[in-house]
Design a protein around this motif. Structure first.
Motif, PDB file in Angstrom:
ATOM      1  N   VAL A  57       0.814  -1.208   0.000  1.00 43.68           N
ATOM      2  CA  VAL A  57       0.000   0.000   0.000  1.00 43.68           C
ATOM      3  C   VAL A  57       0.852   1.264   0.000  1.00 43.68           C
ATOM      4  CG1 VAL A  57      -0.249   0.310   2.515  1.00 43.68           C
ATOM      5  CG2 VAL A  57      -2.133   0.961   0.986  1.00 43.68           C
ATOM      6  N   GLY A  58       2.135   1.134   0.291  1.00 44.38           N
ATOM      7  CA  GLY A  58       3.018   2.292   0.319  1.00 44.38           C
ATOM      8  C   GLY A  58       3.547   2.709  -1.033  1.00 44.38           C
ATOM      9  N   GLN A  59       3.190   1.982  -2.098  1.00 48.20           N
ATOM     10  CA  GLN A  59       3.697   2.310  -3.425  1.00 48.20           C
ATOM     11  C   GLN A  59       3.196   3.669  -3.878  1.00 48.20           C
ATOM     12  OE1 GLN A  59       2.997  -0.664  -6.425  1.00 48.20           O
ATOM     13  NE2 GLN A  59       3.603   0.676  -8.114  1.00 48.20           N
ATOM     14  N   THR A  60       4.094   4.452  -4.435  1.00 50.15           N
ATOM     15  CA  THR A  60       3.743   5.776  -4.939  1.00 50.15           C
ATOM     16  C   THR A  60       3.309   5.699  -6.406  1.00 50.15           C
ATOM     17  OG1 THR A  60       6.092   6.137  -5.381  1.00 50.15           O
ATOM     18  CG2 THR A  60       5.195   7.062  -3.332  1.00 50.15           C
ATOM     19  N   TYR A  61       4.273   5.507  -7.296  1.00 50.67           N
ATOM     20  CA  TYR A  61       4.032   5.529  -8.738  1.00 50.67           C
ATOM     21  C   TYR A  61       4.307   4.154  -9.351  1.00 50.67           C
ATOM     22  CZ  TYR A  61       4.551  10.436  -7.536  1.00 50.67           C
ATOM     23  OH  TYR A  61       4.430  11.661  -6.932  1.00 50.67           O
ATOM     24  N   ALA A  62       4.039   4.039 -10.622  1.00 48.38           N
ATOM     25  CA  ALA A  62       4.340   2.806 -11.330  1.00 48.38           C
ATOM     26  C   ALA A  62       5.851   2.603 -11.432  1.00 48.38           C
ATOM     27  CB  ALA A  62       3.727   2.848 -12.728  1.00 48.38           C
ATOM     28  N   ASN A  63       6.269   1.347 -11.420  1.00 46.31           N
ATOM     29  CA  ASN A  63       7.669   0.961 -11.620  1.00 46.31           C
ATOM     30  C   ASN A  63       8.601   1.484 -10.535  1.00 46.31           C
ATOM     31  OD1 ASN A  63       6.560   1.521 -14.779  1.00 46.31           O
ATOM     32  ND2 ASN A  63       7.395  -0.500 -14.316  1.00 46.31           N
ATOM     33  N   ILE A  64       8.048   1.613  -9.335  1.00 51.06           N
ATOM     34  CA  ILE A  64       8.858   1.942  -8.155  1.00 51.06           C
ATOM     35  C   ILE A  64       9.338   0.631  -7.533  1.00 51.06           C
ATOM     36  CG2 ILE A  64       8.733   2.889  -5.804  1.00 51.06           C
ATOM     37  CD1 ILE A  64       8.814   5.033  -7.922  1.00 51.06           C
ATOM     38  N   PRO A  65      10.603   0.528  -7.139  1.00 51.76           N
ATOM     39  CA  PRO A  65      11.066  -0.723  -6.535  1.00 51.76           C
ATOM     40  C   PRO A  65      10.472  -0.938  -5.144  1.00 51.76           C
ATOM     41  CG  PRO A  65      12.796   0.931  -6.450  1.00 51.76           C
ATOM     42  CD  PRO A  65      11.689   1.518  -7.274  1.00 51.76           C
ATOM     43  N   ALA A  66      10.447  -2.198  -4.749  1.00 49.67           N
ATOM     44  CA  ALA A  66       9.912  -2.585  -3.443  1.00 49.67           C
ATOM     45  C   ALA A  66      10.923  -3.486  -2.745  1.00 49.67           C
ATOM     46  CB  ALA A  66       8.568  -3.287  -3.613  1.00 49.67           C
ATOM     47  N   ILE A  67      10.649  -3.781  -1.460  1.00 47.34           N
ATOM     48  CA  ILE A  67      11.553  -4.619  -0.670  1.00 47.34           C
ATOM     49  C   ILE A  67      10.765  -5.439   0.352  1.00 47.34           C
ATOM     50  CG2 ILE A  67      12.086  -2.741   0.964  1.00 47.34           C
ATOM     51  CD1 ILE A  67      14.647  -5.348  -0.348  1.00 47.34           C
ATOM     52  N   HIS A  68       9.558  -5.877  -0.042  1.00 50.37           N
ATOM     53  CA  HIS A  68       8.733  -6.616   0.920  1.00 50.37           C
ATOM     54  C   HIS A  68       8.420  -8.050   0.503  1.00 50.37           C
ATOM     55  CE1 HIS A  68       5.119  -5.731  -1.587  1.00 50.37           C
ATOM     56  NE2 HIS A  68       5.633  -4.512  -1.711  1.00 50.37           N
ATOM     57  N   ARG A  69       9.012  -8.519  -0.619  1.00 54.80           N
ATOM     58  CA  ARG A  69       8.807  -9.906  -1.031  1.00 54.80           C
ATOM     59  C   ARG A  69      10.162 -10.531  -1.393  1.00 54.80           C
ATOM     60  NH1 ARG A  69       4.437  -8.320  -4.872  1.00 54.80           N
ATOM     61  NH2 ARG A  69       5.721  -9.340  -6.477  1.00 54.80           N
ATOM     62  N   PRO A  70      10.262 -11.861  -1.349  1.00 52.94           N
ATOM     63  CA  PRO A  70      11.554 -12.503  -1.650  1.00 52.94           C
ATOM     64  C   PRO A  70      12.122 -12.117  -3.013  1.00 52.94           C
ATOM     65  CG  PRO A  70      10.072 -14.090  -0.636  1.00 52.94           C
ATOM     66  CD  PRO A  70       9.259 -12.855  -0.883  1.00 52.94           C
ATOM     67  N   GLU A  71      11.260 -11.973  -4.031  1.00 54.43           N
ATOM     68  CA  GLU A  71      11.774 -11.604  -5.344  1.00 54.43           C
ATOM     69  C   GLU A  71      12.341 -10.183  -5.366  1.00 54.43           C
ATOM     70  OE1 GLU A  71       7.156 -11.737  -5.807  1.00 54.43           O
ATOM     71  OE2 GLU A  71       8.715 -12.662  -4.540  1.00 54.43           O
ATOM     72  N   HIS A  72      11.830  -9.309  -4.491  1.00 52.33           N
ATOM     73  CA  HIS A  72      12.415  -7.977  -4.375  1.00 52.33           C
ATOM     74  C   HIS A  72      13.829  -8.074  -3.799  1.00 52.33           C
ATOM     75  CE1 HIS A  72       7.981  -6.601  -3.733  1.00 52.33           C
ATOM     76  NE2 HIS A  72       8.267  -6.653  -5.023  1.00 52.33           N
ATOM     77  N   VAL A  73      13.969  -8.894  -2.764  1.00 48.18           N
ATOM     78  CA  VAL A  73      15.281  -9.076  -2.141  1.00 48.18           C
ATOM     79  C   VAL A  73      16.271  -9.619  -3.169  1.00 48.18           C
ATOM     80  CG1 VAL A  73      16.563 -10.320  -0.350  1.00 48.18           C
ATOM     81  CG2 VAL A  73      14.286  -9.393   0.152  1.00 48.18           C
ATOM     82  N   ALA A  74      15.845 -10.607  -3.936  1.00 43.78           N
ATOM     83  CA  ALA A  74      16.735 -11.195  -4.936  1.00 43.78           C
ATOM     84  C   ALA A  74      17.126 -10.167  -6.001  1.00 43.78           C
ATOM     85  CB  ALA A  74      16.057 -12.400  -5.578  1.00 43.78           C
TER      86      ALA A  74
END
Length: 384
Positions: A68-85
């Protein structure tokens, strides 16, 4: 670290907690919208940051700690395993190039849209962003955010702490908590976006509570020596009107003073600005100052070197620059030698697109034979 560095040179090494930085220049976090639609960093991001590994420290762009904290499209995230990878591929590339990275944790709050995140944004109070917001379908009217409950606040604090753990797992040396630029933590601090009457609204003490609790939880999760805090006093971006700026920041810094954070990062710092001078005097730890270069349509002729050295002379420990690093992957060397700067090519969007206007800015030839294009870091574009 003392409030007055022994040297005013941007090019001398400095210690930041356990890190030894080769110079005092920091690449500021810069939103570039080059992640995938799922928030996973793309291979081109590994190339981009590795090109700029000569910075004393890179602070990677604002990265969302929950959906829910996403601002715009194509912003990186760090809350799922694939983000960490995905981020691990970036930090591996930067480390191989000799660099050091922190990751900025950014929750947009009301600066978001269901078309971007699939969720109704949340905020301290149900007050919409005054301007339209970018979505994949173009600019859309901003959504009225849902007012956060105390349970939402507690879970968001926990999400920041877990995101910090994820960042360390992804290879970052630390994280920067983003309490600036009209994002969620800043929205809680500002009087015009926080109309709450509970323990998180009303008085300045209450309005800084959420930010302080978030910083404290992140510090407990990964160690305070790995945690920075970014603030932008009196910044009105994203419809913010703090109302009592000169009371907010002393209260916030007092609430986290005992933690022993890695640094405080002050946006649009001016050596003679009274509040900045008070912040520098009150903050006993490392201070990163971001000079106010907004009066220049592009880059100043010296790339910001003069403004940075004035900030060092006035007590800053490190200096962060943004636009200079966008167009000059070897900005440190250019500033050190006085070499010409690449201008930011405004014909290419800063915020959308692929390699063009992102990874194709030329670097100086090490042998002095002219410019050459920086090639992709080996393995960075393999997608592995």
């Amino acid at each position: 670290m003392t409030n007055a560095p022994a040297s005013t040179s941007l090019f001398e090494p400095v210690r930041l907690g356990p890190l030894h930085l080769p110079n005092r220049l920091v690449m500021a976090p810069l939103t570039r919208n080059r992640a995938g639609s799922d928030g996973v960093p793309l291979p081109m991001m590994a190339t981009h940051y590795a090109q700029r590994a000569s910075a004393g420290l890179i602070i990677a762009e604002g990265t969302t700690p929950n959906a829910v904290g996403q601002t715009y499209a194509n912003i990186p995230a760090i809350h799922r395993p694939e983000h960490v990878a995905g981020w691990r591929r970036v930090t591996d590339a930067v480390g191989a190039a000799g660099g050091r990275m922190f990751l900025q944790l950014q929750h947009g709050g009301r600066v978001g849209h269901p078309d971007n995140s699939g969720l109704v944004p949340v905020a301290p109070s149900p007050i919409a962003l005054p301007e339209a917001i970018h979505t994949p379908a173009g600019r859309r009217p901003s959504a009225v955010p849902r007012e956060m409950t105390t349970g939402d606040i507690r879970s968001t604090v926990a999400d920041f702490a877990q995101a910090a753990r994820n960042a360390v797992e992804a290879g970052f040396a630390g994280v920067e908590v983003h309490a600036a630029n009209g994002m969620l933590l800043h929205q809680f601090m500002a009087r015009n976006t926080n109309r709450r009457t509970d323990a998180y609204g009303g008085s300045v003490t209450n309005r800084v509570r959420f930010a302080a609790e978030t910083v404290r939880a992140v510090a407990e999760a990964i160690g305070p020596e790995r945690v920075g805090l970014r603030i932008s006093p009196a910044n009105t971006v994203n419809g913010i009107d703090e109302g009592d700026t000169h009371h907010i920041y002393p209260a916030l810094l007092d609430a986290v003073a005992d933690l022993g954070l890695a640094y405080l990062h002050v946006l649009f710092a001016e050596p003679d600005q009274p509040l900045y001078r008070r912040i520098r005097a009150d903050w006993s730890g490392v201070l990163i100052a971001n000079p106010d270069l907004r009066r220049y349509p592009g880059l100043p002729a010296d790339g910001g070197r003069g403004a940075g050295e004035r900030l060092l002379a006035s007590g800053a420990d490190l200096v962060s620059l943004g636009r200079g690093f966008i167009s000059n992957p070897d900005l440190v060397e250019r500033l050190r030698t006085g070499a010409p700067l690449n201008p930011v090519r405004e014909e290419y969007s800063m915020y959308v697109g692929g390699e063009t206007g992102y990874n194709d800015y030329p670097a100086l030839d090490a042998a002095g034979l002219g410019d050459h294009r920086v090639l992709a870091v080996t393995g960075a574009s393999s997608g592995a």
